[in-house]
Design an enzyme around this catalytic site. Structure first.
Site, PDB file in Angstrom:
ATOM      1  N   PRO A  19       0.354  -1.503  -0.308  1.00 37.42           N
ATOM      2  CA  PRO A  19       0.158   0.088  -0.021  1.00 37.42           C
ATOM      3  C   PRO A  19       0.937   1.260   0.256  1.00 37.42           C
ATOM      4  CG  PRO A  19      -0.913  -1.670   1.610  1.00 37.42           C
ATOM      5  CD  PRO A  19       0.628  -1.914   1.234  1.00 37.42           C
ATOM      6  N   GLU A  20       0.701   2.304   0.097  1.00 29.19           N
ATOM      7  CA  GLU A  20       0.719   3.536  -0.719  1.00 29.19           C
ATOM      8  C   GLU A  20       0.364   4.751  -0.693  1.00 29.19           C
ATOM      9  OE1 GLU A  20       3.239   3.910  -4.868  1.00 29.19           O
ATOM     10  OE2 GLU A  20       3.151   1.707  -4.677  1.00 29.19           O
TER      11      GLU A  20
ATOM     12  N   LYS B 271       3.388   5.973   4.115  1.00 30.11           N
ATOM     13  CA  LYS B 271       3.245   4.587   4.098  1.00 30.11           C
ATOM     14  C   LYS B 271       1.850   4.170   5.527  1.00 30.11           C
ATOM     15  CE  LYS B 271       5.940   3.641  -0.037  1.00 30.11           C
ATOM     16  NZ  LYS B 271       6.782   1.776  -0.511  1.00 30.11           N
TER      17      LYS B 271
ATOM     18  N   ARG C  77      13.836  -3.253  -8.040  1.00 27.97           N
ATOM     19  CA  ARG C  77      12.345  -3.506  -8.079  1.00 27.97           C
ATOM     20  C   ARG C  77      11.583  -3.718  -8.773  1.00 27.97           C
ATOM     21  NH1 ARG C  77       9.933   0.202  -4.016  1.00 27.97           N
ATOM     22  NH2 ARG C  77      11.470   0.992  -2.423  1.00 27.97           N
TER      23      ARG C  77
END
Length: 272
Positions: free
Chosen positions: A2-3, A58, A260
């Site tokens: 979640p961002e 976050k 990433r």
């Protein structure tokens, strides 16, 4: 993970659901998700009232009436559910907070995430390490330019650095770069004034649109929640490797940058 849009969406909903609610009990099914022995953790929260919910980067911070905070970071795979009865067995949730009105707040997927009980001072110390919020009034375009003027490395790496800007991660860094027509592996020192301006506008546009659409999380927060996860199908590049770009039709590329995932359209965003 979640961002900013997901956590701000959670904060908005939970503020109205939890504000002024008293905690009657706590169930801990995974001791590693909290920072105290389960019995001490539960006793410290018993009969405490949640005043309001704050977000920083976050993280969510549940402000309690004794001055302490519950500090939540969902990390990878974490999610929340609020209601009288969860759709999964209670044992599937790492922590459950029972409330006086009969509802409970369920914390799921906290295998890497955590829910810590901390003092106000400790919370401030931990949050001090974070960079500015994307919508901090002080983060004007001029301040954004100054922020990037001393930054090195690749664009995606910069955007996902929580000490640089708080709240942006894998998904929205790619979506922001696509909106700004910038390759996510572009060298930050090579960005000119026009590119920085596009990036600033893209950051604000993408994050707001994603938050209003409910973010990309797939777990509804409540039984009647039909908003959460609404942005999942609207991502333009993230997790769409091999699919055609909706703008130009070129195949979206999937690569890795600093461990990433990275998704981009080479036609719309050029080269690094």
């Amino acid at each position: 993970m979640p961002e900013w849009p997901e956590m701000e969406h959670y904060r908005t909903q939970l503020s109205s659901l939890l504000g002024g609610k008293r905690i009657t009990g706590v169930v801990v099914n995974r001791e590693g998700s909290i920072n105290e022995p389960p019995e001490a953790f539960a006793n410290a929260l018993a009969n405490r009232t949640i005043l309001f919910v704050e977000r920083r980067g976050k993280h969510l911070l549940f402000h309690l009436d004794d001055g302490n905070r519950l500090l939540l970071h969902l990390m990878l795979g974490g999610w929340l559910y609020y209601g009288t009865e969860a759709k999964k067995e209670d044992s599937r949730f790492q922590v459950i907070i029972r409330l006086f009105d009969g509802n409970s707040l369920y914390f799921g997927g906290l295998r890497l995430g955590y829910l810590h009980l901390v003092s106000a001072k400790s919370a401030l110390e931990q949050m001090k390490q974070l960079g500015p919020e994307p919508f901090d009034q002080r983060l004007t375009l001029e301040a954004f330019r100054k922020l990037f003027s001393g930054k090195r490395g690749r664009l995606k790496t910069a955007l996902t650095d929580q000490k640089f800007i708080a709240g942006i991660g894998n998904c929205y860094s790619d979506e922001i770069c696509f909106e700004a027509k910038l390759h996510p592996a572009r060298s930050v020192p090579d960005l000119d004034a026009a590119a920085i301006e596009r990036l600033y506008a893209a950051m604000r546009k993408v994050l707001i649109e994603a938050k209003e659409a409910g973010g990309y999380m797939e777990h509804p927060l409540t039984e009647n929640d039909n908003v959460t996860g609404g942005y999942n199908s609207r991502c333009l590049v993230y997790d769409r490797g091999g699919e055609p770009c909706i703008v130009c039709g070129h195949e979206i590329q999937h690569e890795t940058l600093s461990s990433r995932k990275m998704f981009y359209c080479p036609q719309c965003q050029g080269t690094a």
